[in-house]
Design a protein around this motif. Structure first.
Motif, PDB file in Angstrom:
ATOM      1  N   ILE A   7       0.864  -1.173   0.000  1.00 16.66           N
ATOM      2  CA  ILE A   7       0.000   0.000   0.000  1.00 16.66           C
ATOM      3  C   ILE A   7       0.906   1.230   0.000  1.00 16.66           C
ATOM      4  CG2 ILE A   7      -1.738   1.289   1.289  1.00 16.66           C
ATOM      5  CD1 ILE A   7      -2.576  -1.517   2.420  1.00 16.66           C
ATOM      6  N   LYS A   8       0.656   2.109  -0.996  1.00 12.23           N
ATOM      7  CA  LYS A   8       1.522   3.288  -1.135  1.00 12.23           C
ATOM      8  C   LYS A   8       1.164   4.339  -0.097  1.00 12.23           C
ATOM      9  CE  LYS A   8       3.433   5.673  -4.944  1.00 12.23           C
ATOM     10  NZ  LYS A   8       3.144   6.341  -6.191  1.00 12.23           N
ATOM     11  N   ARG A   9       2.191   4.917   0.518  1.00 18.56           N
ATOM     12  CA  ARG A   9       1.939   5.976   1.498  1.00 18.56           C
ATOM     13  C   ARG A   9       1.640   7.292   0.779  1.00 18.56           C
ATOM     14  NH1 ARG A   9       5.940   3.120   4.936  1.00 18.56           N
ATOM     15  NH2 ARG A   9       7.756   3.910   3.845  1.00 18.56           N
ATOM     16  N   GLN A  10       0.749   8.090   1.399  1.00 15.39           N
ATOM     17  CA  GLN A  10       0.401   9.403   0.839  1.00 15.39           C
ATOM     18  C   GLN A  10       1.515  10.420   1.073  1.00 15.39           C
ATOM     19  OE1 GLN A  10      -2.546  10.101  -0.924  1.00 15.39           O
ATOM     20  NE2 GLN A  10      -2.474   7.869  -0.890  1.00 15.39           N
ATOM     21  N   ALA A  11       2.294  10.196   2.118  1.00 10.34           N
ATOM     22  CA  ALA A  11       3.415  11.074   2.460  1.00 10.34           C
ATOM     23  C   ALA A  11       4.505  10.195   3.077  1.00 10.34           C
ATOM     24  CB  ALA A  11       2.961  12.149   3.445  1.00 10.34           C
ATOM     25  N   PRO A  12       5.750  10.630   2.995  1.00 12.34           N
ATOM     26  CA  PRO A  12       6.825   9.762   3.488  1.00 12.34           C
ATOM     27  C   PRO A  12       6.955   9.774   5.011  1.00 12.34           C
ATOM     28  CG  PRO A  12       7.734  11.829   2.700  1.00 12.34           C
ATOM     29  CD  PRO A  12       6.268  11.886   2.412  1.00 12.34           C
ATOM     30  N   ASN A  13       7.622   8.768   5.511  1.00 16.04           N
ATOM     31  CA  ASN A  13       8.013   8.730   6.924  1.00 16.04           C
ATOM     32  C   ASN A  13       9.510   8.992   7.017  1.00 16.04           C
ATOM     33  OD1 ASN A  13       5.522   8.006   8.124  1.00 16.04           O
ATOM     34  ND2 ASN A  13       5.814   5.894   7.446  1.00 16.04           N
ATOM     35  N   ASN A 165      15.987  23.018   5.875  1.00 17.25           N
ATOM     36  CA  ASN A 165      15.865  23.299   4.437  1.00 17.25           C
ATOM     37  C   ASN A 165      16.223  22.081   3.601  1.00 17.25           C
ATOM     38  OD1 ASN A 165      15.067  25.874   4.951  1.00 17.25           O
ATOM     39  ND2 ASN A 165      17.102  26.779   4.711  1.00 17.25           N
ATOM     40  N   ARG A 166      17.271  21.404   4.014  1.00 13.61           N
ATOM     41  CA  ARG A 166      17.723  20.232   3.251  1.00 13.61           C
ATOM     42  C   ARG A 166      16.650  19.133   3.277  1.00 13.61           C
ATOM     43  NH1 ARG A 166      23.115  16.557   4.149  1.00 13.61           N
ATOM     44  NH2 ARG A 166      22.394  14.911   2.772  1.00 13.61           N
ATOM     45  N   ILE A 167      16.051  18.932   4.428  1.00 16.53           N
ATOM     46  CA  ILE A 167      15.027  17.882   4.526  1.00 16.53           C
ATOM     47  C   ILE A 167      13.770  18.291   3.753  1.00 16.53           C
ATOM     48  CG2 ILE A 167      13.607  16.512   6.109  1.00 16.53           C
ATOM     49  CD1 ILE A 167      15.879  16.784   8.191  1.00 16.53           C
ATOM     50  N   CYS A 168      13.447  19.594   3.770  1.00 16.37           N
ATOM     51  CA  CYS A 168      12.285  20.065   3.007  1.00 16.37           C
ATOM     52  C   CYS A 168      12.508  19.872   1.500  1.00 16.37           C
ATOM     53  CB  CYS A 168      11.969  21.522   3.336  1.00 16.37           C
ATOM     54  SG  CYS A 168      11.179  21.674   4.950  1.00 16.37           S
ATOM     55  N   LEU A 169      13.733  20.068   1.047  1.00 14.53           N
ATOM     56  CA  LEU A 169      14.039  19.822  -0.370  1.00 14.53           C
ATOM     57  C   LEU A 169      13.869  18.344  -0.695  1.00 14.53           C
ATOM     58  CD1 LEU A 169      17.192  22.040  -1.061  1.00 14.53           C
ATOM     59  CD2 LEU A 169      14.923  22.247  -2.094  1.00 14.53           C
ATOM     60  N   TRP A 170      14.328  17.508   0.222  1.00 14.77           N
ATOM     61  CA  TRP A 170      14.161  16.061   0.031  1.00 14.77           C
ATOM     62  C   TRP A 170      12.664  15.715  -0.063  1.00 14.77           C
ATOM     63  CZ3 TRP A 170      11.428  12.362   2.487  1.00 14.77           C
ATOM     64  CH2 TRP A 170      11.664  11.045   2.078  1.00 14.77           C
ATOM     65  N   LEU A 171      11.869  16.360   0.815  1.00 15.86           N
ATOM     66  CA  LEU A 171      10.421  16.116   0.831  1.00 15.86           C
ATOM     67  C   LEU A 171       9.771  16.497  -0.502  1.00 15.86           C
ATOM     68  CD1 LEU A 171       9.128  17.342   4.296  1.00 15.86           C
ATOM     69  CD2 LEU A 171       8.509  15.206   3.184  1.00 15.86           C
ATOM     70  N   GLN A 172      10.142  17.690  -0.986  1.00 15.38           N
ATOM     71  CA  GLN A 172       9.601  18.164  -2.277  1.00 15.38           C
ATOM     72  C   GLN A 172       9.858  17.142  -3.366  1.00 15.38           C
ATOM     73  OE1 GLN A 172      11.313  21.850  -3.559  1.00 15.38           O
ATOM     74  NE2 GLN A 172      10.160  23.057  -2.070  1.00 15.38           N
ATOM     75  N   GLN A 173      11.096  16.643  -3.373  1.00 14.90           N
ATOM     76  CA  GLN A 173      11.478  15.654  -4.384  1.00 14.90           C
ATOM     77  C   GLN A 173      10.655  14.378  -4.232  1.00 14.90           C
ATOM     78  OE1 GLN A 173      13.922  16.380  -6.804  1.00 14.90           O
ATOM     79  NE2 GLN A 173      12.947  14.581  -7.714  1.00 14.90           N
ATOM     80  N   TRP A 174      10.432  13.978  -2.987  1.00 17.11           N
ATOM     81  CA  TRP A 174       9.654  12.757  -2.733  1.00 17.11           C
ATOM     82  C   TRP A 174       8.245  12.905  -3.307  1.00 17.11           C
ATOM     83  CZ3 TRP A 174       5.180  10.845  -0.766  1.00 17.11           C
ATOM     84  CH2 TRP A 174       5.130   9.461  -0.513  1.00 17.11           C
ATOM     85  N   PHE A 175       7.625  14.074  -3.062  1.00 16.08           N
ATOM     86  CA  PHE A 175       6.251  14.278  -3.546  1.00 16.08           C
ATOM     87  C   PHE A 175       6.227  14.316  -5.078  1.00 16.08           C
ATOM     88  CE2 PHE A 175       5.388  15.762   0.864  1.00 16.08           C
ATOM     89  CZ  PHE A 175       4.330  14.904   1.127  1.00 16.08           C
ATOM     90  N   GLN A 176       7.275  14.903  -5.681  1.00 15.73           N
ATOM     91  CA  GLN A 176       7.342  14.916  -7.147  1.00 15.73           C
ATOM     92  C   GLN A 176       7.454  13.502  -7.694  1.00 15.73           C
ATOM     93  OE1 GLN A 176      10.473  17.251  -8.953  1.00 15.73           O
ATOM     94  NE2 GLN A 176       9.697  19.120  -7.980  1.00 15.73           N
ATOM     95  N   ASP A 177       8.281  12.699  -7.047  1.00  9.28           N
ATOM     96  CA  ASP A 177       8.518  11.336  -7.531  1.00  9.28           C
ATOM     97  C   ASP A 177       7.362  10.391  -7.250  1.00  9.28           C
ATOM     98  OD1 ASP A 177      10.990  12.247  -8.253  1.00  9.28           O
ATOM     99  OD2 ASP A 177      12.067  11.341  -6.565  1.00  9.28           O
ATOM    100  N   ASN A 178       6.505  10.761  -6.302  1.00  7.58           N
ATOM    101  CA  ASN A 178       5.470   9.817  -5.863  1.00  7.58           C
ATOM    102  C   ASN A 178       4.056  10.329  -6.111  1.00  7.58           C
ATOM    103  OD1 ASN A 178       6.870   7.458  -4.201  1.00  7.58           O
ATOM    104  ND2 ASN A 178       7.996   9.354  -3.873  1.00  7.58           N
ATOM    105  N   GLN A 179       3.890  11.242  -7.055  1.00  7.03           N
ATOM    106  CA  GLN A 179       2.550  11.779  -7.343  1.00  7.03           C
ATOM    107  C   GLN A 179       1.677  10.712  -7.979  1.00  7.03           C
ATOM    108  OE1 GLN A 179       3.226  15.251  -9.658  1.00  7.03           O
ATOM    109  NE2 GLN A 179       3.018  16.628  -7.914  1.00  7.03           N
TER     110      GLN A 179
END
Ligand code: ADP
Length: 179
Positions: A7-13, A165-179
């Motif tokens: 089951i795909k997560r809506q947001a990362p952990n 900031n670094r973790i927020c950039l990682w998050l942005q990338q995660w959401f882009q990759d997992n849309q």
């Protein structure tokens, strides 16, 4: 043989770990405010869920009932969108996390922070040794895919903002990759 679909997560952990005093709570609080992800402070949750067993006199802390804690967190972790904050990482299921950040300090900084917190004697020495021997970093590398384990310096106040900031950039990338 077919395997059950994941089951795909809506947001990362996100797991934030490191020796006590390296700055996990400080970072997680700020990251939670900035990102909207839920901060799970495991030491506090363990108390709230009654997951603390007898007291360890040597280390001056209660012993954690890991199985009970993991059962209690399973549902929320499966949904995703959590920042888990704890000074150990090997007993969490590997599948829970998309990324792991290990905070690091120099020994003098850590010593001063732990003394200010009231740590003395064996508890103080063991935590300093833990950082010197990079025990938590090794634990993270042994427990998770090394590609998702990142070391972050957490000594100066400016590094707090850099790390968020670094973790927020990682998050942005995660959401882009997992849309
Ligand atoms: N990047 C940083 N720069 C300077 N001081 C910090 C930084 N991060 C945390 N601190 C300070 O270090 C101490 C320990 O931080 P804390 O977040 O409680 O650590 P932990 O949750 O890892 O035990 C606190 O006094 C906090 O204000």
């Amino acid at each position: 043989m077919a395997t059950a679909p994941q089951i795909k997560r809506q947001a990362p952990n996100i797991l934030v770990t490191g020796t006590p005093g390296v700055g996990k709570s400080t970072l997680c609080q700020k990251l939670s405010e900035t990102s909207g992800l839920q901060w799970l402070e495991i030491s506090k949750i363990a108390k709230d869920y009654n997951c603390l067993e007898e007291y360890d006199e040597v280390y001056q802390c209660p012993i954690l009932d890991e199985d009970k804690l993991l059962d209690g967190l399973e549902e929320v972790m499966c949904k995703g969108g959590n920042i888990v904050d704890y000074h150990s990482c090997e007993f969490f299921p590997e599948r829970w996390f998309d990324v792991v950040f290990v905070l690091r300090t120099d020994n003098t900084t850590l010593y001063d922070r732990l003394v200010a917190r009231g740590y003395t004697g064996k508890k103080l020495e063991d935590n300093i040794d833990c950082e010197i021997f990079q025990t938590i970093l090794e634990e993270a590398r042994a427990s998770y895919n090394v590609d998702i384990v990142h070391e972050l310096s957490s000594v100066a106040p400016t590094e707090l903002e850099d790390n968020v900031n670094r973790i927020c950039l990682w998050l942005q990338q995660w959401f882009q990759d997992n849309q």
